[in-house]
Scaffold this motif. Sequence first.
Motif, PDB file in Angstrom:
ATOM      1  N   ALA A 113      44.230  14.254 -59.037  1.00  0.00           N
ATOM      2  CA  ALA A 113      44.113  14.231 -57.571  1.00  0.00           C
ATOM      3  C   ALA A 113      42.685  13.911 -57.138  1.00  0.00           C
ATOM      4  O   ALA A 113      42.460  13.154 -56.177  1.00  0.00           O
ATOM      5  CB  ALA A 113      44.559  15.572 -57.001  1.00  0.00           C
ATOM      6  N   ARG A 114      41.707  14.461 -57.849  1.00  0.00           N
ATOM      7  CA  ARG A 114      40.317  14.163 -57.501  1.00  0.00           C
ATOM      8  C   ARG A 114      39.992  12.691 -57.726  1.00  0.00           C
ATOM      9  O   ARG A 114      39.293  12.062 -56.908  1.00  0.00           O
ATOM     10  CB  ARG A 114      39.390  15.041 -58.335  1.00  0.00           C
ATOM     11  N   ASN A 115      40.477  12.112 -58.830  1.00  0.00           N
ATOM     12  CA  ASN A 115      40.234  10.694 -59.088  1.00  0.00           C
ATOM     13  C   ASN A 115      40.883   9.822 -58.025  1.00  0.00           C
ATOM     14  O   ASN A 115      40.290   8.839 -57.554  1.00  0.00           O
ATOM     15  CB  ASN A 115      40.767  10.324 -60.474  1.00  0.00           C
ATOM     16  N   ARG A 190      46.154   8.896 -47.766  1.00  0.00           N
ATOM     17  CA  ARG A 190      45.263  10.039 -47.680  1.00  0.00           C
ATOM     18  C   ARG A 190      46.001  11.284 -47.222  1.00  0.00           C
ATOM     19  O   ARG A 190      45.746  12.393 -47.713  1.00  0.00           O
ATOM     20  CB  ARG A 190      44.116   9.712 -46.721  1.00  0.00           C
ATOM     21  N   ASP A 191      46.959  11.111 -46.276  1.00  0.00           N
ATOM     22  CA  ASP A 191      47.751  12.264 -45.840  1.00  0.00           C
ATOM     23  C   ASP A 191      48.603  12.813 -46.979  1.00  0.00           C
ATOM     24  O   ASP A 191      48.721  14.042 -47.151  1.00  0.00           O
ATOM     25  CB  ASP A 191      48.652  11.862 -44.662  1.00  0.00           C
ATOM     26  N   ASP A 195      48.391  16.475 -48.553  1.00  0.00           N
ATOM     27  CA  ASP A 195      49.543  17.367 -48.711  1.00  0.00           C
ATOM     28  C   ASP A 195      49.679  17.841 -50.152  1.00  0.00           C
ATOM     29  O   ASP A 195      50.010  19.009 -50.404  1.00  0.00           O
ATOM     30  CB  ASP A 195      50.835  16.648 -48.289  1.00  0.00           C
ATOM     31  N   PHE A 196      49.399  16.921 -51.107  1.00  0.00           N
ATOM     32  CA  PHE A 196      49.470  17.315 -52.514  1.00  0.00           C
ATOM     33  C   PHE A 196      48.442  18.385 -52.848  1.00  0.00           C
ATOM     34  O   PHE A 196      48.740  19.371 -53.532  1.00  0.00           O
ATOM     35  CB  PHE A 196      49.263  16.078 -53.390  1.00  0.00           C
ATOM     36  N   LEU A 197      47.216  18.210 -52.348  1.00  0.00           N
ATOM     37  CA  LEU A 197      46.176  19.205 -52.603  1.00  0.00           C
ATOM     38  C   LEU A 197      46.512  20.539 -51.949  1.00  0.00           C
ATOM     39  O   LEU A 197      46.284  21.605 -52.522  1.00  0.00           O
ATOM     40  CB  LEU A 197      44.827  18.684 -52.091  1.00  0.00           C
ATOM     41  N   GLN A 201      46.969  24.099 -53.821  1.00  0.00           N
ATOM     42  CA  GLN A 201      46.293  25.324 -53.428  1.00  0.00           C
ATOM     43  C   GLN A 201      47.289  26.435 -53.129  1.00  0.00           C
ATOM     44  O   GLN A 201      47.057  27.599 -53.483  1.00  0.00           O
ATOM     45  CB  GLN A 201      45.427  25.054 -52.197  1.00  0.00           C
ATOM     46  N   HIS A 202      48.420  26.064 -52.495  1.00  0.00           N
ATOM     47  CA  HIS A 202      49.443  27.067 -52.204  1.00  0.00           C
ATOM     48  C   HIS A 202      50.023  27.639 -53.494  1.00  0.00           C
ATOM     49  O   HIS A 202      50.243  28.857 -53.605  1.00  0.00           O
ATOM     50  CB  HIS A 202      50.547  26.437 -51.358  1.00  0.00           C
TER      51      HIS A 202
END
Length: 276
Positions: A113-115, A190-191, A195-197, A201-202
């Motif tokens: 996700a960061r990449n 980007r949205d 949402d994935f991030l 986190q959830h």
Amino acid sequence: MMEAGVGGGGFRDERVPPWGTQETRELIAARGELEREAAAASAGAAASRSAKTLWEAVAARLRARGYRRTADQCKCKWKNLVNRYKGKETSNPENGRQCPFFEELHAVFTERARNMQRELLQSESGASVKMKLKRTSDDRSSGESDDEEDEVEVSEDEKPMRSRKRKAGDKGQQLRRTVENSNTGRSSIRDLLHDFLVQQQHMDIQWREVMERRAQERLVFEQEWRRSMQKLEQERLMLEHSWMEREEQRRMREEARAQKRDSLLTTLLNKLLQDL
């Protein structure tokens, strides 16, 4: 280890050996390494790797580490791990079927996700610079055309030149609209990434809450166990004390009977001696 399949041949052994814990960790590590290399290659404008070539590379790395697996076996095992990571076993670990490799998979997906976010930001910054340069050139050309209209009148010979300029302006507007549409697509990506991030986190929060709840339950269980052990120890001491009291009373009764018996024997002997 027996190889369950032979790539490129007609023979295939149906008996697939089970995956060990360390072997599964090596599979996750090899996939993560290849994803990092792919991210670095995409940053350097290198060609992307196909799915078949990717799993063949994973199988090759496992063979280099002493595990003989085919590309299809690695792909199937990875799909199972991803399903367990994304399924109910991870989000609700109380059902007793947790994902045993949650930490390793979570690290791989977080790095992915960061990449993706870094590549998206780089592409957006490049597109914005191109958009600004295009707008500057369009404004300059429109300003020059306005100056020419003020200085001289348009003749019949200059009309084709004006038509070509108008067509060039229309092409510039179409290009701007295309760039705006691409920016809209990037914003949607980007949205989705956001949402994935948020979902990751959830899931992290849920996992921490479950771990904290289990730790609290274990603490309560230990406290109850200590209280029950203390109660049992008190009962044991009370029973031991009562047993010692009964033994003491029995010993005192035996001593009293022995004293009475001795006194009776002494009295009897004295009476017999007096009679003699």
